[in-house]
Write a protein that holds these residues in place. Structure first.
Motif, mmCIF file in Angstrom:
data_model
loop_
_atom_site.group_PDB
_atom_site.id
_atom_site.type_symbol
_atom_site.label_atom_id
_atom_site.label_comp_id
_atom_site.label_asym_id
_atom_site.label_seq_id
_atom_site.Cartn_x
_atom_site.Cartn_y
_atom_site.Cartn_z
ATOM 1 N N PHE A 1 0.458 -0.925 -0.174
ATOM 2 C CA PHE A 1 0.134 -0.301 0.129
ATOM 3 C C PHE A 1 0.647 1.309 -0.051
ATOM 4 O O PHE A 1 0.521 2.559 -0.394
ATOM 5 N N ALA A 2 2.103 0.976 0.316
ATOM 6 C CA ALA A 2 2.598 2.452 0.823
ATOM 7 C C ALA A 2 3.992 2.132 -0.493
ATOM 8 O O ALA A 2 4.811 2.776 -0.615
ATOM 9 N N SER A 3 3.813 1.731 -1.617
ATOM 10 C CA SER A 3 4.908 1.305 -2.668
ATOM 11 C C SER A 3 3.954 2.022 -3.862
ATOM 12 O O SER A 3 2.930 2.515 -3.512
ATOM 13 N N LEU A 4 4.432 1.829 -4.638
ATOM 14 C CA LEU A 4 3.943 2.400 -6.233
ATOM 15 C C LEU A 4 3.614 1.013 -7.209
ATOM 16 O O LEU A 4 3.107 1.121 -8.036
ATOM 17 N N SER A 5 3.669 0.247 -6.425
ATOM 18 C CA SER A 5 3.041 -1.252 -6.658
ATOM 19 C C SER A 5 2.008 -1.694 -7.508
ATOM 20 O O SER A 5 0.172 -1.394 -6.367
ATOM 21 N N TYR A 6 1.399 -2.719 -8.063
ATOM 22 C CA TYR A 6 0.560 -3.093 -8.248
ATOM 23 C C TYR A 6 -0.162 -3.780 -7.947
ATOM 24 O O TYR A 6 -1.529 -3.871 -7.723
ATOM 25 N N ASP A 7 0.168 -4.483 -7.393
ATOM 26 C CA ASP A 7 -0.183 -5.260 -5.836
ATOM 27 C C ASP A 7 -1.060 -4.726 -6.139
ATOM 28 O O ASP A 7 -1.497 -5.852 -4.485
ATOM 29 N N SER A 8 -1.320 -4.058 -5.116
ATOM 30 C CA SER A 8 -2.228 -3.363 -3.769
ATOM 31 C C SER A 8 -3.342 -3.349 -4.358
ATOM 32 O O SER A 8 -4.080 -3.377 -4.019
#
Length: 468
Positions: free
Chosen positions: A188-195
């Motif tokens: 959640f605190a990143s730029l990843s599409y995993d969120s």
């Protein structure tokens, strides 16, 4: 009389805590998420540089990350270590402005054009892209842009999960727990599409739970399920699309209940009256599955070699170091084990926490088929990912002896984290007798675990950057 009033008081307190769980989640998620957003090194998530470049491209802010010492669009924080140790991190990343460059000059082929609108790569980077755009308006440096995007992502993702936890009628604690694991919260605190994948899976699971609790689906919920299914199909990573198999079960149970009841009754009667014939049918079906597995295995140098690789990887430690492929670490407790340096007990305590939560939830599943199908979907999802990575070798990586003897690479625990929701349908079946009481103690345990392990994630990662 006093005992009865005491029981009523306790049950009332439990209901009140569950009704307020979404509020507690939002507070804890935002506070811990802010700590991760500000404190964690840039690109600490797997493929961090790639996620940054794609997100910035989407808002026409394509820039040259080599201006900050990054040699390519890869993964890891190696290039930031010297800045941490020399004490010029703020000057280098927050005060130095980005150097814009045409998208087609980016050194990684996937980053030379924007992802298609039908791709999870597009939808998964949409929230981070907006955050980067806002950060660029504040100050056009990579530090300000990424930190702003992280904070924006934390608020948006936490708010959506807050609404899902408030909306779902049963199983609230498993949403609370899985969303606060270091793997999920750092996503959640990143730029990843995993969120986005996690949120879409949680949404579909919540819709399924509410349908099972109500034992009916009104027309407006069919619309919700349809929209959720479309979003999951286009917005979540490929391996999570297997959860769409839940939708046909809901259609059978509540769309054509008479047909479902006839099939269920027929199967039950058939099993009771013709048990030998039933076993023969199951044997034929199992044989068919085995043949299918063998045919798939032939594409990976044969079924025996595929089975061998799976067995050898979990019988012998072929990796004497932590990496992003340390599956049991980065399922719950450590997003990037060889960068985070979190101790093994962090992952172990989260396994314990998830088991305790699953066994403490109130039983609400009445039909065995839901539990069976959920268990099968969970196993199929795991098998599909393992199959995809059976022969994977990172581009440019040397083929060492451990690879030759069967080491599997590239497989990551985060690919399975959202599918843990499915286990709720197994442990919450009415005939599943194991139940842990003490909801207040479970809540305190999970909340304390979330606070300690997420703060420890920041500390151990920065400790590694400064001293290891």
């Amino acid at each position: 009389m006093n005992k009865r009033s005491k029981r009523n008081s306790n049950s009332s307190n439990i209901r009140e805590r569950k009704n307020n769980l979404h509020r507690l989640y939002l507070i804890v998620s935002v506070v811990l998420g802010m700590i991760l957003a500000v404190g964690m090194p840039f690109f600490n998530e797997p493929d961090g540089q790639y996620h940054y470049v794609i997100s910035s491209n989407m808002v026409n802010l394509s820039n040259d990350i080599s201006a900050y010492g990054e040699e390519g669009i890869g993964t890891g924080i190696d290039q930031q270590v010297s800045a941490y140790q020399q004490g010029n991190y703020f000057q280098k990343y927050y005060l130095t402005k980005i150097v814009e460059m045409p998208m087609h000059l980016q050194p990684r082929s996937e980053a030379t054009e924007n992802p298609g609108i039908k791709s999870y790569n597009f939808w998964g980077h949409l929230i981070p892209a907006v955050g980067l755009w806002i950060g660029h308006k504040i100050y056009p440096s990579i530090g300000v842009m990424i930190t702003t995007a992280r904070i924006f992502s934390v608020f948006i993702n936490s708010l959506i999960l807050f609404l899902i936890i408030k909306f779902v009628k049963k199983g609230k604690m498993i949403f609370f727990a899985l969303a606060l694991t270091p793997v999920t919260l750092n996503t959640f605190a990143s730029l990843s599409y995993d969120s986005l994948s996690f949120i879409l899976v949680a949404w579909l699971i919540a819709l399924t739970i509410n349908s099972l609790v109500d034992q009916r689906i009104k027309w407006w919920r069919w619309i919700e399920i349809g929209i959720g299914s479309v979003f999951l199909y286009f917005g979540a990573k490929t391996n999570f699309k297997v959860l769409l198999l839940l939708v046909p079960i809901l259609i059978m149970m509540f769309g054509i209940p008479k047909v479902y009841e006839w099939i269920s009754s027929f199967c039950s009667d058939f099993w009771r009256r013709r048990r030998i014939l039933s076993l023969i049918v199951l044997g034929i079906m199992s044989l068919g599955v085995l043949v299918f597995i063998i045919l798939l295995g032939m594409k990976h140098d044969g079924i025996y070699y595929s089975v061998y690789r799976f067995v050898i990887n979990y019988s012998v430690n072929l990796r004497d170091y932590l990496s992003v492929s340390s599956v049991f670490y980065n399922l719950l407790g450590s997003p990037y084990p060889n960068l985070n340096y979190t101790p093994a007990w962090v992952s172990m305590i989260w396994y314990l926490a998830i088991v305790v939560v699953l066994l403490s939830e109130e039983k609400f599943v009445k039909n065995k088929l839901v539990s069976i199908v959920s268990g099968v979907i969970f196993l199929v999802g795991i098998a599909a990912v393992y199959y995809a990575y059976m022969t994977y070798t990172p581009t440019g990586s040397p083929v060492g002896n451990v690879t030759l003897v069967g080491q599997m690479q590239g497989l990551q625990g985060r690919y399975f984290t959202p599918t843990l929701f499915l286990l709720l349908f197994v442990t919450c079946h009415e005939k599943f007798k194991i139940r842990i009481k003490g909801e207040k103690s479970v809540l305190i345990f999970v909340t304390a675990t979330a606070v300690v392990t997420n703060v420890l994630l920041v500390f151990s990662t920065l400790f590694g950057a400064f001293y290891l």
